[in-house]
Design a protein around this motif. Structure first.
Motif: not given
Length: 506
Positions: A23-24, A75-78, A258-261
């Motif tokens: 979620r973060g 992309m969006a966070r950047n 992103d590091a969701r893995g």
């Protein structure tokens, strides 16, 4: 009892951490869900309003827009506006694909048209500065390349797990090719071929050729340690895609990758592990344990005969009877495989004398099967739907579940009966799953044009066998009967196939 309590506590902590981190990843973003025509679309953009380029992100065959969240949130966070969507026949898109998948041209043109509609709508967003990049995975790698060729205003293209005969030495503009280092050699060779068009035949991975200013930039990236699905979660994929788009648009921001893995793996491992302490709550359905008493020789016969015969018997038989691509073949494969497994097992048990049937309580079987099935579908399904792929079905897919279950139910009943029991051979479950995957491989080899995409999903099927195999094992130990686990597995596999494979009108 203490061990179960400890495992339950650790599992709940793992689930909580995984959900918190997943979620973060969307912190600081405005996420809007809408439609373009009937196409479901999700828009990711920074909360701070500012004009920015748009990156339209397209998923591959049998995927959905959730699979592309790592790219979208990176992309969006950047600072970009990232747009994902469900292609025709995929995810929650109610409109099926139309055409022959082996012919390709009709479906390709329809998917390009849909991508164009989404891109046009995205360019009109209030915060868009009208500059555009596209990113696509697998099937969509060819679609985004062709779209960018037809639309020179696309300033950057990222093709992940690429295959596209349309790419040239100079078009599309600024093309990045990403292939997982563990993907088949044919995809790596295709990526190298495309970059070689601009590099004069001397291209190597990790080097940029051409120039961003005139749109001729080309680069091949081999994402370390990942295959066809893992490439969507790779740090290399995220970092290189962001860097490439930044270079094309003259931007520098790279604050988030992103590091969701790892968090997704922690979440799913926690859900699997939690099933063990919860299995103690299941009612014992049999007064005596069901025994599997075949020795290794007959067990090998029961495992390999269906694996060899099923693809051969289905080789020339038409299996296109459902409005879901490849799902109908899988349903028939499961059905025939299960029938052959049951027939061979019954024959071998009669020759060896077999074992007495156990007395069981059918109401307790029903309660246990329902409980395990709900756990498999709901507890797994909700986070999968949120973070992996579309798992909550649209109405058009519900009848498909029932049809596919006609194949998965016989298979899992026969398989659980063969591999569970007080005297079951250690490794029997792994053996039969290896044989099933082997039979799919033979089927693809016999009919590659029709069944090629089955080869891509083998890692996903393997993970499902592993996760739900553990749960059915714990179910058997608690209930002393293989039927609850078999029915629960049959339900979740039918569900997963029905919601994953694309709907099609041939």
């Amino acid at each position: 009892m203490l061990a179960r309590f400890i495992v339950a506590a650790i599992s709940l902590i793992a689930i909580a951490i995984g959900l918190h981190e997943l979620r973060g990843a969307a912190d600081g973003l405005r996420i809007t869900r809408t439609t373009v025509g009937e196409t479901p679309v999700t828009i990711f953009q920074p909360e701070a309003k500012a004009t920015a380029p748009v990156v339209v992100i397209a998923h591959g065959f049998a995927g959905s827009q959730q699979l592309m969240q790592p790219f979208a949130e990176t992309m969006a966070r950047n600072g970009y506006i990232a747009v994902t969507f469900d292609f025709l026949g995929h995810g929650r898109n109610p409109v099926p694909m139309r055409g022959d998948i082996t012919e390709g041209e009709t479906i390709t043109s329809e998917l390009m048209r849909e991508l164009g509609q989404v891109a046009s709508a995205a360019a009109r967003l209030p915060d868009s500065d009208r500059r555009l990049a596209v990113l696509g995975h697998s099937m969509a790698s060819d679609i985004v390349v062709r779209f960018a060729l037809a639309n020179p205003d696309v300033q950057a293209t990222v093709a992940v797990s690429v295959f596209s005969p349309a790419a040239t030495a100079t078009s599309p503009r600024n093309l990045l090719v990403i292939v997982g280092a563990l993907e088949p050699a044919m995809l790596k060779d295709e990526g190298l071929r495309i970059v070689n068009l601009a590099a004069g035949g001397n291209a190597v991975a990790g080097r940029t050729y051409g120039d961003f200013a005139d749109g001729t930039a080309r680069r091949l990236v081999l994402a370390r340690g990942v295959e066809h699905i893992g490439v969507l979660y790779s740090h290399d994929s995220m970092e290189q895609s962001l860097r490439w788009v930044n270079n094309a648009f003259g931007r520098q921001k790279a604050d988030f990758i992103d590091a969701r893995g790892r968090w997704l793996a922690l979440l799913l491992l926690g859900i699997v592990a939690l099933a063990w302490p919860l299995s103690a709550l299941l009612p014992a359905a049999g007064q005596t344990p069901v025994a599997t008493d075949l020795t290794w020789k007959p067990l090998l016969i029961a495992a390999f005969v269906p694996a060899m015969l099923t693809p051969l018997l289905l080789w020339k038989i038409p299996t296109e009877f459902l409005s879901i691509l490849l799902g109908d073949y899988l349903a028939v494969h499961f059905l025939l495989y299960g029938a052959l497994t049951a027939a061979v097992s019954i024959y071998l048990r009669r020759r060896t004398g077999g074992s007495p049937a156990a007395r069981i309580s059918w109401p307790k079987i029903a309660i246990a099967a329902t409980a395990v099935g709900l756990y498999n579908i709901v507890v797994f399904g909700l986070p999968i739907d949120a973070y992996v792929f579309s798992f909550v079905p649209i109405p058009a897919r519900i009848p498909l579940m029932a049809a596919i279950a006609c194949g998965t139910v016989p298979y899992f009943i026969a398989d659980e009966w063969l591999t569970r029991g007080a005297h079951a051979r250690r490794g029997a479950y792994a053996l039969t799953k290896f044989c099933f995957l082997l039979s799919l491989a033979i089927a693809v080899a016999l009919n590659p044009m029709k069944l090629f995409f089955l080869a891509i999903i083998v890692p996903a099927i393997l993970l499902l066998f592993l996760a739900f195999g553990l749960i059915s094992r714990w179910s058997y130990r608690a209930t002393h009967h293989p039927l609850p686990g078999a029915l629960a597995n049959a339900a979740v596999f039918a569900w997963a196939i029905a919601v994953t494979f694309p709907m099609i009108v041939r």
